[in-house]
Design a protein around this motif. Structure first.
Motif, PDB file in Angstrom:
ATOM      1  N   ASP A  46       0.846  -1.199   0.000  1.00 54.91           N
ATOM      2  CA  ASP A  46       0.000   0.000   0.000  1.00 54.91           C
ATOM      3  C   ASP A  46       0.880   1.247   0.000  1.00 54.91           C
ATOM      4  O   ASP A  46       0.606   2.217  -0.706  1.00 54.91           O
ATOM      5  CB  ASP A  46      -0.922   0.025   1.227  1.00 54.91           C
ATOM      6  CG  ASP A  46      -2.081  -0.961   1.114  1.00 54.91           C
ATOM      7  OD1 ASP A  46      -2.262  -1.564   0.029  1.00 54.91           O
ATOM      8  OD2 ASP A  46      -2.803  -1.138   2.116  1.00 54.91           O
ATOM      9  N   TYR A  47       1.937   1.207   0.782  1.00 56.80           N
ATOM     10  CA  TYR A  47       2.870   2.332   0.864  1.00 56.80           C
ATOM     11  C   TYR A  47       3.480   2.610  -0.514  1.00 56.80           C
ATOM     12  O   TYR A  47       3.480   3.741  -0.991  1.00 56.80           O
ATOM     13  CB  TYR A  47       3.964   2.007   1.875  1.00 56.80           C
ATOM     14  CG  TYR A  47       4.963   3.120   2.092  1.00 56.80           C
ATOM     15  CD1 TYR A  47       4.832   3.987   3.165  1.00 56.80           C
ATOM     16  CD2 TYR A  47       6.033   3.306   1.229  1.00 56.80           C
ATOM     17  CE1 TYR A  47       5.741   5.013   3.372  1.00 56.80           C
ATOM     18  CE2 TYR A  47       6.939   4.334   1.421  1.00 56.80           C
ATOM     19  CZ  TYR A  47       6.791   5.179   2.486  1.00 56.80           C
ATOM     20  OH  TYR A  47       7.687   6.195   2.683  1.00 56.80           O
ATOM     21  N   LEU A  51      -1.697   3.635  -1.509  1.00 61.96           N
ATOM     22  CA  LEU A  51      -3.069   3.208  -1.233  1.00 61.96           C
ATOM     23  C   LEU A  51      -3.355   3.229   0.264  1.00 61.96           C
ATOM     24  O   LEU A  51      -2.441   3.364   1.080  1.00 61.96           O
ATOM     25  CB  LEU A  51      -3.287   1.787  -1.764  1.00 61.96           C
ATOM     26  CG  LEU A  51      -3.060   1.582  -3.264  1.00 61.96           C
ATOM     27  CD1 LEU A  51      -3.113   0.099  -3.612  1.00 61.96           C
ATOM     28  CD2 LEU A  51      -4.091   2.363  -4.065  1.00 61.96           C
ATOM     29  N   GLY A  52      -4.629   3.033   0.619  1.00 60.01           N
ATOM     30  CA  GLY A  52      -5.012   2.934   2.026  1.00 60.01           C
ATOM     31  C   GLY A  52      -4.593   4.169   2.803  1.00 60.01           C
ATOM     32  O   GLY A  52      -4.756   5.299   2.344  1.00 60.01           O
ATOM     33  N   ARG A  53      -4.024   3.953   3.986  1.00 55.66           N
ATOM     34  CA  ARG A  53      -3.633   5.089   4.830  1.00 55.66           C
ATOM     35  C   ARG A  53      -2.458   5.862   4.241  1.00 55.66           C
ATOM     36  O   ARG A  53      -2.090   6.918   4.737  1.00 55.66           O
ATOM     37  CB  ARG A  53      -3.339   4.636   6.254  1.00 55.66           C
ATOM     38  CG  ARG A  53      -2.084   3.820   6.453  1.00 55.66           C
ATOM     39  CD  ARG A  53      -1.934   3.456   7.937  1.00 55.66           C
ATOM     40  NE  ARG A  53      -0.753   2.680   8.199  1.00 55.66           N
ATOM     41  CZ  ARG A  53       0.383   3.186   8.677  1.00 55.66           C
ATOM     42  NH1 ARG A  53       0.480   4.472   8.922  1.00 55.66           N
ATOM     43  NH2 ARG A  53       1.414   2.398   8.912  1.00 55.66           N
ATOM     44  N   PHE A  54      -1.878   5.338   3.164  1.00 50.74           N
ATOM     45  CA  PHE A  54      -0.766   6.015   2.495  1.00 50.74           C
ATOM     46  C   PHE A  54      -1.213   6.756   1.233  1.00 50.74           C
ATOM     47  O   PHE A  54      -0.396   7.162   0.427  1.00 50.74           O
ATOM     48  CB  PHE A  54       0.338   5.013   2.152  1.00 50.74           C
ATOM     49  CG  PHE A  54       0.870   4.300   3.357  1.00 50.74           C
ATOM     50  CD1 PHE A  54       1.643   4.975   4.295  1.00 50.74           C
ATOM     51  CD2 PHE A  54       0.588   2.969   3.569  1.00 50.74           C
ATOM     52  CE1 PHE A  54       2.135   4.337   5.411  1.00 50.74           C
ATOM     53  CE2 PHE A  54       1.080   2.316   4.689  1.00 50.74           C
ATOM     54  CZ  PHE A  54       1.854   2.995   5.619  1.00 50.74           C
ATOM     55  N   ALA A  55      -2.523   6.913   1.057  1.00 50.59           N
ATOM     56  CA  ALA A  55      -3.032   7.592  -0.140  1.00 50.59           C
ATOM     57  C   ALA A  55      -2.650   9.068  -0.153  1.00 50.59           C
ATOM     58  O   ALA A  55      -2.464   9.655  -1.211  1.00 50.59           O
ATOM     59  CB  ALA A  55      -4.550   7.432  -0.224  1.00 50.59           C
ATOM     60  N   ASP A  56      -2.503   9.649   1.026  1.00 50.66           N
ATOM     61  CA  ASP A  56      -2.096  11.053   1.122  1.00 50.66           C
ATOM     62  C   ASP A  56      -0.588  11.138   0.941  1.00 50.66           C
ATOM     63  O   ASP A  56       0.164  10.595   1.753  1.00 50.66           O
ATOM     64  CB  ASP A  56      -2.500  11.610   2.487  1.00 50.66           C
ATOM     65  CG  ASP A  56      -2.023  13.040   2.705  1.00 50.66           C
ATOM     66  OD1 ASP A  56      -1.524  13.668   1.741  1.00 50.66           O
ATOM     67  OD2 ASP A  56      -2.152  13.517   3.832  1.00 50.66           O
ATOM     68  N   CYS A  61       6.963   8.969   1.726  1.00 50.41           N
ATOM     69  CA  CYS A  61       7.942   9.451   0.757  1.00 50.41           C
ATOM     70  C   CYS A  61       7.432   9.114  -0.639  1.00 50.41           C
ATOM     71  O   CYS A  61       6.641   8.198  -0.799  1.00 50.41           O
ATOM     72  CB  CYS A  61       9.277   8.746   0.957  1.00 50.41           C
ATOM     73  SG  CYS A  61      10.105   9.199   2.464  1.00 50.41           S
ATOM     74  N   PRO A  62       7.929   9.824  -1.659  1.00 50.14           N
ATOM     75  CA  PRO A  62       7.529   9.457  -3.024  1.00 50.14           C
ATOM     76  C   PRO A  62       7.850   7.990  -3.328  1.00 50.14           C
ATOM     77  O   PRO A  62       7.043   7.273  -3.849  1.00 50.14           O
ATOM     78  CB  PRO A  62       8.358  10.383  -3.898  1.00 50.14           C
ATOM     79  CG  PRO A  62       8.748  11.504  -3.004  1.00 50.14           C
ATOM     80  CD  PRO A  62       8.808  10.958  -1.614  1.00 50.14           C
ATOM     81  N   ARG A  63       9.035   7.555  -2.972  1.00 50.63           N
ATOM     82  CA  ARG A  63       9.414   6.141  -3.079  1.00 50.63           C
ATOM     83  C   ARG A  63      10.668   5.953  -2.245  1.00 50.63           C
ATOM     84  O   ARG A  63      11.617   6.715  -2.367  1.00 50.63           O
ATOM     85  CB  ARG A  63       9.691   5.752  -4.516  1.00 50.63           C
ATOM     86  CG  ARG A  63       9.871   4.237  -4.653  1.00 50.63           C
ATOM     87  CD  ARG A  63      10.178   3.787  -6.043  1.00 50.63           C
ATOM     88  NE  ARG A  63      11.506   4.249  -6.393  1.00 50.63           N
ATOM     89  CZ  ARG A  63      11.862   4.623  -7.603  1.00 50.63           C
ATOM     90  NH1 ARG A  63      11.017   4.603  -8.582  1.00 50.63           N
ATOM     91  NH2 ARG A  63      13.084   5.040  -7.856  1.00 50.63           N
TER      92      ARG A  63
END
Length: 144
Positions: A46-47, A51-56, A61-63
């Motif tokens: 997801d990170y 996605l999920g709680r990492f959608a914001d 980090c970008p990656r």
């Protein structure tokens, strides 16, 4: 102290004390601008996919440059993460180093990780500053 730092390291482990210790080691090694934590393989995917709680975007980090991946976790373990990770588009995986960081002393686990085509390093917990420095030197020699 390293002159340059990795943008981000993602710790993927469900054990809170281990994440605390590994965060401290990375901070002591002064090798990353940011350290993020995912508590399962599913959360790590997801990170990486936002996605999920990492959608914001502000929550991640970008990656990450480096993923430190545990094997044994609930919901989705390290092996299941690797199977799903292989399916990601190449641009999401470009330049990403994955180090399996585990308590497993089973030679079959190390062989399986090295043969996965996903894992760049296989290391035994706990992470130390010396291990972190050596890992950086191998994959980012310009930083060492």
């Amino acid at each position: 102290m390293m002159q340059n730092k990795l943008n981000c390291i993602l710790l993927v482990d469900d054990d809170e004390p281990t994440n605390f210790l590994h965060r401290r080691v990375i901070e002591k090694a002064e090798c990353a601008e940011r350290i993020d934590i995912a508590e399962s393989g599913r959360e790590a995917l997801d990170y990486l996919c936002g996605l999920g709680r990492f959608a914001d975007p502000a929550s991640r980090c970008p990656r990450p440059d480096l993923v430190l991946l545990d094997i044994n976790m609930p919901h989705m373990d390290g092996w299941e993460f690797m199977a799903e990770y292989r399916k990601l588009p190449p641009e999401q995986k470009a330049g990403l180093v994955i180090a399996m960081l585990t308590t497993s002393l089973n030679p079959d686990d190390e062989r399986r990780a090295r043969d996965s085509g996903v894992v760049d390093e296989f290391m035994i917990k706990p992470l130390t500053v010396k291990m972190m420095t050596a890992l950086i030197a191998r994959h980012w020699p310009q930083m060492a």
